[in-house]
Design an enzyme around this catalytic site. Structure first.
Site, PDB file in Angstrom:
ATOM      1  N   CYS A  45      -3.286   0.253   7.025  1.00 31.19           N
ATOM      2  CA  CYS A  45      -3.462  -0.531   8.250  1.00 31.19           C
ATOM      3  C   CYS A  45      -4.042   0.326   9.364  1.00 31.19           C
ATOM      4  O   CYS A  45      -4.786  -0.136  10.199  1.00 31.19           O
ATOM      5  CB  CYS A  45      -2.125  -1.099   8.682  1.00 31.19           C
TER       6      CYS A  45
ATOM      7  N   GLU B 291       4.133  -6.378  11.446  1.00 32.96           N
ATOM      8  CA  GLU B 291       3.230  -5.210  11.395  1.00 32.96           C
ATOM      9  C   GLU B 291       2.033  -5.632  10.568  1.00 32.96           C
ATOM     10  O   GLU B 291       2.122  -5.730   9.338  1.00 32.96           O
ATOM     11  CB  GLU B 291       3.934  -4.028  10.718  1.00 32.96           C
TER      12      GLU B 291
ATOM     13  N   ASN C  35       0.763  -1.248   0.000  1.00 33.52           N
ATOM     14  CA  ASN C  35       0.000   0.000   0.000  1.00 33.52           C
ATOM     15  C   ASN C  35       0.798   1.305   0.000  1.00 33.52           C
ATOM     16  O   ASN C  35       0.289   2.323  -0.462  1.00 33.52           O
ATOM     17  CB  ASN C  35      -0.998   0.000   1.162  1.00 33.52           C
TER      18      ASN C  35
ATOM     19  N   GLU D  44       7.999  -0.236  15.598  1.00 32.68           N
ATOM     20  CA  GLU D  44       8.899   0.336  14.596  1.00 32.68           C
ATOM     21  C   GLU D  44       9.074   1.839  14.825  1.00 32.68           C
ATOM     22  O   GLU D  44       8.412   2.438  15.662  1.00 32.68           O
ATOM     23  CB  GLU D  44       8.337   0.086  13.190  1.00 32.68           C
TER      24      GLU D  44
END
Ligand code: NAD
Length: 506
Positions: free
Chosen positions: A298, A262, A164, A475
């Site tokens: 997300c 993730e 994405n 992250e």
């Protein structure tokens, strides 16, 4: 020098250009010649072909990364930072080309993809500073002895990315593994490889051969990376099912691996009745990432829980405002919302819209194809569903597209239970003017990243990642740097120096 706008971006940035993998400092095809056909999601037209890596290509890439690692580690943070500085300059020079490739290949509006390239600079500049400031510990565990920590890189890191934000993920996500002295094999999504393969040229210019290796391909190439015995550290961005599969396959490889995952989200935006309605509607649209990646994010706030006192006004205002967004060809300047990444994903999202209607939610607007967009494109007008119930499919599952569900609430505890009621917990947001309500609610929401009166924005330095099935690991922060290093404790028993002094000094 910044590239200028061109008349025909496809002819300029795709036509006549070759897209190759980068292995050991060389631009190569797959060993067996396999390729993936690349389609334009705005028109459905075939654009070009890219290599489709198999296990043999992954093997070569891992070997190249392994060979390059000791010299890369020996450069130290300062030496490695010099490569980052050159990479930073190259990103500026190639900004337009990289942004256009994401628009052409992924379907994200080019206006937003220029911002994605710009965002990368904070990461390229930030990681060297954080790494330079890293320290170990001296631990007073026992009197008279010395205990200290030291860090060593894992060696070769495997990084697998989602479709994405192709350029932003490829340009920024590998950086903490590199600055800590690891070398890399990276695999982009087979749906959106073009900008990553173009970026390979920049990595090649800025970094020594073999430090960054890029293989394009699908699940088989990903699996070969995950199960490779040399690759002890895997960083993955993608869906929950693939994340679970990677955990299983890593274990089946017979090698203990460090994984960061993730994964997906179905994020709750909680709205209290004291808010400024205009501000919250803007926040809901912005937080859906509609004009960045068609809601294929997300972190999108796809579940909006609005207090019943302002519910009808909220839904009406949001419907009006969504009508102002122009859906169209991703690489046209006037486009706010582009097509979905592929026909398969379009069919999946359209299926969710149908199920919402079939299960009795109110489709307030959108969900259909825009009248004036190209026939072959994967376009869906942003859909707004009201009167959604938590048990409906659109209320429970990650759609990863331009579909927002709005739920009314009356009871605070029941609303919190609903917000936390899924197996996912990536992000959430709380909208109210009341400080106590905001912080108490943020505390009760089960998510890795909670905004108060904001959404979607996150900045370098703040740990990002999910709870529950949304992933493991954080992250974009010092926690991530440490996750690419193995910690070792050096424990020294310090003896009485008298005997040694007597020997030394006679
Ligand atoms: P996906 O899981 O289908 O694919 C992700 C990557 O995994 C691709 O590169 C794919 O080729 C690779 N892959 C597929 N099978 C594999 C296997 N067996 N072994 C190793 N690799 C394999 O996900 P997607 O459709 O590209 O991305 C959408 C998903 O990613 C959504 O669920 C979204 O929420 C999530 N996502 C999460 C974040 C985050 O930061 N939490 C960011 C972006 C996207």
């Amino acid at each position: 020098m910044t590239e200028t706008l061109v008349q025909d971006p496809i002819a300029t940035y795709v036509g006549g250009r070759e897209f190759k993998m980068l292995i050991g400092g060389e631009f190569v095809d797959a060993a067996d010649g396999a390729e993936i056909e690349v389609f334009d999601p705005s028109t459905g037209a075939a654009l070009t072909r890219v290599p489709s890596a198999g296990a043999a290509d992954v093997e070569r890439a891992v070997a190249a990364a392994q060979a390059a690692q000791p010299a890369w580690e020996a450069l130290g943070v300062a030496g490695r930072s010099a490569c980052f500085a050159r990479f930073d300059e190259l990103l500026t020079e190639h900004r337009e080309r990289l942004a256009m490739l994401d628009a052409i290949d992924c379907g994200n509006p080019v206006k937003a993809m220029r911002i994605d390239v710009d965002i990368c600079h904070a990461y390229v500049r930030g990681w060297p500073s954080l790494a330079a400031a890293m320290t170990g510990d001296v631990i007073p565990a026992s009197p008279g002895n010395l205990h200290y920590t030291a860090h060593r890189p894992y060696g070769v890191v495997g990084r697998i990315t989602a479709f994405n934000h192709p350029l932003m993920f490829a340009a920024t996500r590998p950086l903490p593994s590199l600055i800590t002295g690891n070398t890399l094999v990276m695999k982009p999504s087979p749906d959106t490889s073009l900008s990553t393969l173009a970026l390979a040229e920049l990595f090649h210019e800025a970094f020594p051969p073999g430090v960054v290796n890029i293989v394009s391909g699908g699940g088989d190439a990903g699996d070969a990376l995950v199960t490779h015995p040399v690759v002890k550290r895997i960083a993955f961005t993608g869906s929950v099912p693939t994340g679970l599969l990677i955990q299983r396959r890593a274990a089946e490889s017979g090698h203990v691996k460090q994984l960061s995952l993730e994964l997906g989200g179905k994020n709750a935006m909680v709205v209290f009745p004291d808010v400024d309605l205009d501000e919250v509607v803007e926040g809901a649209i912005y937080g859906m990432n509609l004009d960045v990646c068609q809601g294929q994010s997300c972190g999108s706030n796809s579940r909006v829980l609005v207090h019943r006192r302002i519910y009808d006004q909220f839904v009406a205002k949001m419907a009006d405002r969504l009508g102002e967004y122009r859906v169209g060809v991703a690489y046209e300047e006037s486009t706010d919302v582009g097509p979905l990444v592929s026909r398969a994903h379009y069919d999946r999202v359209a299926g969710f819209v149908e199920s919402g209607v079939a299960e009795g939610a109110t489709l307030v607007r959108g969900g259909d194809r825009p009248g004036d967009a190209p026939e072959g494109g994967n376009f869906i007008v942003p859909a707004l569903f009201a009167d959604v119930r938590p048990e409906m499919k659109i209320g429970r599952e990650e759609i990863f597209g331009p579909v927002v569900s709005v739920f009314p609430w009356d009871d605070y505890d029941a609303m919190i239970e609903q917000a936390n009621g899924l197996d996912l917990g990536l992000t959430a947001s709380v909208w109210t003017h009341d400080l106590d309500v905001a912080h108490k609610t943020a505390d009760r929401l089960d998510a890795g990243y909670v905004w108060v009166n904001d959404s979607t924005r996150h900045y370098f330095g703040t740990p990002f990642g999910g709870s529950k099935n949304s992933g493991t690991g954080r992250e974009e922060s010092p926690d991530e740097l440490l996750s690419y290093l193995e910690q070792k404790v050096v424990h020294t028993r310090l003896r009485d120096p008298q005997a040694a002094l007597a020997r030394m000094l006679g």
